[in-house]
Design a protein around this motif. Structure first.
Motif: not given
Ligand SMILES: [Zn+2]
Length: 474
Positions: A200-225
């Protein structure tokens, strides 16, 4: 300190375009792709080539024209899709094939009707095939998405991700396809993958979050963290159902709160507003007024105490400048909650300086008027000033004058919604005029029976009293 660079993967032209009312033709997609290039996104997902001839052509033309960013084309995990995507992308300076296959039991059983073993094999084969079409290219760029990852059994998800990495995937995207996950949970999932997947350390991990509960941005940022280094997002957050993570929000959250999110992106934030406007114009889907970063009210201040603070020092109520995201300037909307300070400044900008007593009178009338029409335009204000300067026209006579610019008060207030009198510090007339584009959306007062004239004092005496603090206190 070195701040990790986050890849901004824009899918406005693919996932975004899938939202109702947002479809675009080839020319429009090309135009938007060029704007996304100016914005500085790293990857443009230009379409789903096998979906239609129009999509194919759009991907092909964007690939040929937009040369800096990576251009991605989507493909289901099968040979025909991958081949078609490659055909469309061949002319790209930096092509990427994005393969997806659902991995959750719900999707496997009810949609694809395959077993987990078949799923694993199909994912592996599709990625291998995608790698092979790049032939001898040194940077065979293949992304894999296990669709509905957040509802997939974690152990199986780890198995699939490990298999596609072994097959040559260079980016692994973890979609919250149905907008179901929560920030902490999504962060833990990204962490679990990092801890349990070989390679896994050889690849880039990506987020793709949908906003059905209004949390898409928060989830993406949690992924980045938790170690994700690519965020998939769209301008204005458009996308399937409730949409995707909004690009402008993700980028500005990291920029404004660099203390908490110490990451860099290549986005030129001063292009955010123009990009948002370009999309809204093309799709004719307006941006919601209170949309963070790019909505027309995002930098408007109406409450008197806010306006007063803004005029003294913008830092009081502004966490980022409008200029930093490409909005020409903040707008102080003159409405019934405005204070004397903002009104006085606007009067000055209109060429009228008042003594305190005169200003008191202008303000008194302004409050009454603002209560009726919500937002006071310069033309309204000028007329009001004129009245005061002339020593005040009889209250009853004012609205009866047929030559007046005010609509008669008996109208049901189909008044310009965009009647925003700008009154920001150092503003100019052009700025005042700039945001008042559409006058078409009338803003009525449902059920209310307007009084017979604009300045009729009596019905508003009570309201006026409520404003006394502001009238005298600021
Ligand atoms: Zn999506």
């Amino acid at each position: 300190m070195d701040r990790p660079r986050i890849t901004i993967f824009d899918t406005t032209l693919r996932d975004g375009e899938q939202s109702p009312g947002c479809s675009m033709n080839v020319q429009e997609k090309l135009h938007l792709a060029q704007q996304l290039d100016c914005l500085g996104v790293d990857v443009i997902e230009a379409g789903f080539p096998i979906a239609s001839d129009g999509d194919f052509e759009a991907v092909q033309r964007i690939a040929a024209t937009v040369r800096r960013p990576v251009i991605a084309g989507l493909a289901r995990a099968c040979k025909g899709d991958v081949d078609r995507a490659w055909q469309a992308l061949q002319g790209a300076a930096r092509p990427r094939i994005h393969v997806f296959l659902a991995t959750s039991d719900i999707h496997l059983q009810h949609k694809l009707r395959i077993t987990r073993e078949q799923c694993l094999e199909q994912a592996r084969e599709a990625v291998r095939h995608a790698k092979s079409v790049f032939a001898k290219s040194v940077c065979a760029d293949v992304e894999f998405s296990p669709e509905d990852a957040t509802r997939t059994d974690v152990r199986f998800l780890c198995q699939v991700v490990e298999a596609v990495i072994a097959a040559g995937a260079t980016t692994v995207n973890i979609p919250d396809t149905v907008g179901y996950t929560m920030p902490e949970e999504y962060g833990q999932l990204i962490r679990a993958l990092r801890e349990n997947v070989a390679g896994i350390d050889k690849v880039t991990i990506s987020t793709h979050c949908h906003n059905d509960l209004g949390l898409a941005v928060a989830n993406s940022l949690a992924g980045v963290q938790n170690g994700a280094r690519q965020v998939e997002c769209t301008i204005n957050g458009i996308g399937e159902r409730a949409g995707n993570a909004a690009l402008e929000e993700v980028v500005m959250a990291m920029r404004v709160r660099g203390d908490r999110y110490p990451y860099e992106t290549g986005v030129a934030s001063e292009q955010l507003y123009a990009s948002s406007q370009a999309l809204a114009e093309i799709t004719r889907v307006p941006v919601q007024p209170n949309k963070a970063i790019t909505g027309r009210n995002a930098f408007a201040h109406e409450a008197g105490i806010h306006q007063d603070g803004m005029l003294k020092n913008a830092l009081t109520y502004e966490i980022m400048t409008p200029q930093s995201v490409g909005v020409p300037d903040s707008r102080l909307v003159l409405g019934k909650h405005s204070g004397r300070h903002a009104l006085a400044l606007r009067c000055e900008q209109l060429g009228h300086q008042f003594e305190r007593r005169e200003l008191d009178e202008v303000y008194r009338r302004f409050v009454v008027l603002a209560d009726r029409i919500k937002k006071v335009q310069d033309s309204h204000l000028l007329e009001l000033i004129e009245d005061v300067v002339r020593g005040g026209v009889g209250l009853g006579a004012t609205a009866a004058d047929p030559g007046r610019k005010f609509p008669p008060a008996t109208a049901t207030l189909p008044l310009p919604r965009a009647a925003t009198a700008a009154a920001g510090a150092g503003s100019s007339e052009s700025r005042a005029a700039q945001p008042t584009g559409s006058d078409s959306q009338a803003e009525g007062r449902p059920g209310g029976t307007p009084p017979t004239n604009w300045f009729s004092g009596a019905p508003f005496a009570e309201h006026h009293a409520e404003q006394e603090d502001y009238l005298w206190g600021v």
